[in-house]
Design a protein around this motif. Structure first.
Motif, PDB file in Angstrom:
ATOM      1  N   ALA A 146      14.315  47.529  43.205  1.00  0.00           N
ATOM      2  CA  ALA A 146      14.004  46.343  42.405  1.00  0.00           C
ATOM      3  C   ALA A 146      12.838  46.600  41.469  1.00  0.00           C
ATOM      4  O   ALA A 146      12.842  46.144  40.317  1.00  0.00           O
ATOM      5  CB  ALA A 146      13.698  45.166  43.333  1.00  0.00           C
ATOM      6  N   ARG A 147      11.834  47.329  41.942  1.00  0.00           N
ATOM      7  CA  ARG A 147      10.671  47.643  41.113  1.00  0.00           C
ATOM      8  C   ARG A 147      11.079  48.448  39.883  1.00  0.00           C
ATOM      9  O   ARG A 147      10.658  48.167  38.759  1.00  0.00           O
ATOM     10  CB  ARG A 147       9.645  48.415  41.942  1.00  0.00           C
ATOM     11  N   TYR A 148      11.934  49.438  40.105  1.00  0.00           N
ATOM     12  CA  TYR A 148      12.392  50.257  38.980  1.00  0.00           C
ATOM     13  C   TYR A 148      13.252  49.428  38.030  1.00  0.00           C
ATOM     14  O   TYR A 148      13.080  49.481  36.801  1.00  0.00           O
ATOM     15  CB  TYR A 148      13.204  51.455  39.489  1.00  0.00           C
ATOM     16  N   MET A 166      14.663  40.429  44.594  1.00  0.00           N
ATOM     17  CA  MET A 166      13.364  41.096  44.595  1.00  0.00           C
ATOM     18  C   MET A 166      12.887  41.482  43.194  1.00  0.00           C
ATOM     19  O   MET A 166      11.721  41.830  43.013  1.00  0.00           O
ATOM     20  CB  MET A 166      13.415  42.346  45.481  1.00  0.00           C
ATOM     21  N   LEU A 167      13.783  41.420  42.195  1.00  0.00           N
ATOM     22  CA  LEU A 167      13.337  41.649  40.817  1.00  0.00           C
ATOM     23  C   LEU A 167      12.191  40.707  40.464  1.00  0.00           C
ATOM     24  O   LEU A 167      11.290  41.063  39.686  1.00  0.00           O
ATOM     25  CB  LEU A 167      14.500  41.424  39.842  1.00  0.00           C
ATOM     26  N   LEU A 168      12.217  39.498  41.018  1.00  0.00           N
ATOM     27  CA  LEU A 168      11.187  38.502  40.712  1.00  0.00           C
ATOM     28  C   LEU A 168       9.799  38.947  41.160  1.00  0.00           C
ATOM     29  O   LEU A 168       8.790  38.474  40.637  1.00  0.00           O
ATOM     30  CB  LEU A 168      11.544  37.166  41.358  1.00  0.00           C
ATOM     31  N   GLY A 171       4.563  39.261  32.856  1.00  0.00           N
ATOM     32  CA  GLY A 171       4.158  39.332  31.458  1.00  0.00           C
ATOM     33  C   GLY A 171       5.305  39.408  30.464  1.00  0.00           C
ATOM     34  O   GLY A 171       5.089  39.801  29.313  1.00  0.00           O
ATOM     35  N   LYS A 172       6.506  39.037  30.878  1.00  0.00           N
ATOM     36  CA  LYS A 172       7.659  39.072  29.971  1.00  0.00           C
ATOM     37  C   LYS A 172       8.358  37.709  29.989  1.00  0.00           C
ATOM     38  O   LYS A 172       8.550  37.128  31.062  1.00  0.00           O
ATOM     39  CB  LYS A 172       8.673  40.152  30.403  1.00  0.00           C
ATOM     40  N   ARG A 173       8.727  37.249  28.802  1.00  0.00           N
ATOM     41  CA  ARG A 173       9.525  36.022  28.727  1.00  0.00           C
ATOM     42  C   ARG A 173      10.990  36.384  28.962  1.00  0.00           C
ATOM     43  O   ARG A 173      11.630  37.006  28.114  1.00  0.00           O
ATOM     44  CB  ARG A 173       9.332  35.355  27.361  1.00  0.00           C
ATOM     45  N   TYR A 216      11.226  30.558  44.941  1.00  0.00           N
ATOM     46  CA  TYR A 216      10.778  31.943  45.125  1.00  0.00           C
ATOM     47  C   TYR A 216       9.636  32.207  44.136  1.00  0.00           C
ATOM     48  O   TYR A 216       9.749  31.912  42.947  1.00  0.00           O
ATOM     49  CB  TYR A 216      11.936  32.905  44.865  1.00  0.00           C
ATOM     50  N   PRO A 217       8.496  32.763  44.583  1.00  0.00           N
ATOM     51  CA  PRO A 217       7.361  32.985  43.682  1.00  0.00           C
ATOM     52  C   PRO A 217       7.742  33.903  42.523  1.00  0.00           C
ATOM     53  O   PRO A 217       8.384  34.935  42.724  1.00  0.00           O
ATOM     54  CB  PRO A 217       6.320  33.663  44.590  1.00  0.00           C
ATOM     55  N   HIS A 218       7.361  33.508  41.293  1.00  0.00           N
ATOM     56  CA  HIS A 218       7.652  34.345  40.140  1.00  0.00           C
ATOM     57  C   HIS A 218       6.695  34.024  39.005  1.00  0.00           C
ATOM     58  O   HIS A 218       6.046  32.971  38.989  1.00  0.00           O
ATOM     59  CB  HIS A 218       9.110  34.163  39.682  1.00  0.00           C
ATOM     60  N   ASP A 219       6.608  34.940  38.061  1.00  0.00           N
ATOM     61  CA  ASP A 219       5.757  34.776  36.888  1.00  0.00           C
ATOM     62  C   ASP A 219       6.186  33.515  36.118  1.00  0.00           C
ATOM     63  O   ASP A 219       7.388  33.298  35.914  1.00  0.00           O
ATOM     64  CB  ASP A 219       5.896  36.017  36.001  1.00  0.00           C
ATOM     65  N   PRO A 220       5.231  32.692  35.680  1.00  0.00           N
ATOM     66  CA  PRO A 220       5.598  31.465  34.947  1.00  0.00           C
ATOM     67  C   PRO A 220       6.314  31.721  33.627  1.00  0.00           C
ATOM     68  O   PRO A 220       6.954  30.803  33.083  1.00  0.00           O
ATOM     69  CB  PRO A 220       4.248  30.771  34.718  1.00  0.00           C
ATOM     70  N   LEU A 221       6.249  32.944  33.097  1.00  0.00           N
ATOM     71  CA  LEU A 221       6.982  33.267  31.877  1.00  0.00           C
ATOM     72  C   LEU A 221       8.479  33.436  32.136  1.00  0.00           C
ATOM     73  O   LEU A 221       9.285  33.418  31.207  1.00  0.00           O
ATOM     74  CB  LEU A 221       6.436  34.548  31.243  1.00  0.00           C
ATOM     75  N   VAL A 222       8.850  33.610  33.398  1.00  0.00           N
ATOM     76  CA  VAL A 222      10.251  33.806  33.772  1.00  0.00           C
ATOM     77  C   VAL A 222      10.901  32.458  34.018  1.00  0.00           C
ATOM     78  O   VAL A 222      10.437  31.659  34.840  1.00  0.00           O
ATOM     79  CB  VAL A 222      10.379  34.688  35.031  1.00  0.00           C
TER      80      VAL A 222
END
Length: 277
Positions: free
Chosen positions: A92-94, A115-117, A122-124, A137-143
């Motif tokens: 998932a990290r890759y 798990m990509l999340l 830093g990406k929209r 599921y916790p994730h970046d607010p830009l997603v």
């Protein structure tokens, strides 16, 4: 809608559950339990017979032992071997590194794709998924996360059915990330949950860019019961080092790019895996 593909898959999954529980069924009893006609049950049993899942006898069928593989349930560190969890994190990290700012992506119901999340920062990005576990599921607010909607397949918390398929027909994605029950040249991309095959197939069809399969080494060369798509529907397999060498070469011979990620047990979130071509 009664005869739609998703309705047929749902009914067949219920019949398979009945077979798994009873081992042997008669057509009339099964028809009564599933509230369908005996003709419908016979038709479904004929399909299962062609898939070598059952043996027919006059008036019914019995499940062939060892043919119906167990479902792959959502993974947690407690519920699965640590090595499997660490592979999924590395994959998932890759894979998250392949997603670009502004992308719209499809992500199916697998635990690996979820798990990509953990690694999208830093990406929209717009994620369209049939994984109801993405809620909260916790994730970046830009997603931004869009759920397909649909019926909930309880054991995996996946969204399936005609409503989910209809949502996907309205979207074109830049990239598609599919977790699988198994992947092989002979068997294609397979899963243990029949209603999910139509969702996976539609995601691949509506993707305008690369289709990636994310699979731990235990899935490579493995065949599950239900086909989502033949192998030529994907561009790239992302797995870890240690998968079956012969199967990896077979995939490459069939024009599938294979990326093998080294991984370490108890990996940290900051580790940056290299690839082996």
């Amino acid at each position: 809608m009664k005869n739609s593909k998703s309705a047929v898959f749902r009914r067949q999954q219920e019949l398979l559950s009945l077979l798994k529980r009873e081992k042997s069924i008669d057509v009339d009893t099964a028809a009564q339990e599933l509230n369908v006609s005996p003709t419908t049950v016979r038709r479904d049993l004929n399909v299962f017979e062609k898939q070598h899942l059952v043996e027919r006898f006059h008036g019914g069928a019995r499940l062939l032992e060892g043919t119906l593989k167990e479902e792959d349930l959502p993974t947690t560190m407690r519920g699965k071997a640590q090595i499997d969890y660490d592979q999924k994190q590395a994959i998932a990290r890759y894979a998250a590194g392949l997603i670009e700012d502004g992308d719209t992506i499809f992500m199916n119901s697998s635990s690996t794709t979820l798990m990509l999340l953990d690694y999208l920062h830093g990406k929209r990005v717009i994620i369209v998924t049939n994984n109801s576990n993405a809620i909260g599921y916790p994730h970046d607010p830009l997603v931004s996360i869009i759920l397909t909607g649909g019926e909930i397949y309880q054991r995996r918390q996946s969204l399936v059915g005609e409503f989910a398929l209809h949502t996907l027909t309205k979207i074109n994605a830049d990239k598609c990330f599919i977790g699988v029950g198994g992947i092989s040249v002979r068997g294609g991309i397979t899963t243990s949950v029949l209603p999910e095959t139509a969702i996976n197939e539609m995601m691949m069809r509506r993707c305008q860019g690369a289709c990636y399969v994310l699979a731990a080494t235990s899935k490579v060369g493995r065949e599950h019961n239900f086909l989502s798509a033949p192998i030529d529907n994907i561009s790239t397999l992302i797995t870890c080092t240690g998968a079956d060498d012969k199967e990896i070469q077979n995939l490459r011979d069939h024009h599938v790019q294979v990326i093998e990620i080294p991984y370490t047990t108890h990996t940290s979130g900051t580790e940056s895996p290299a690839t082996k071509k």
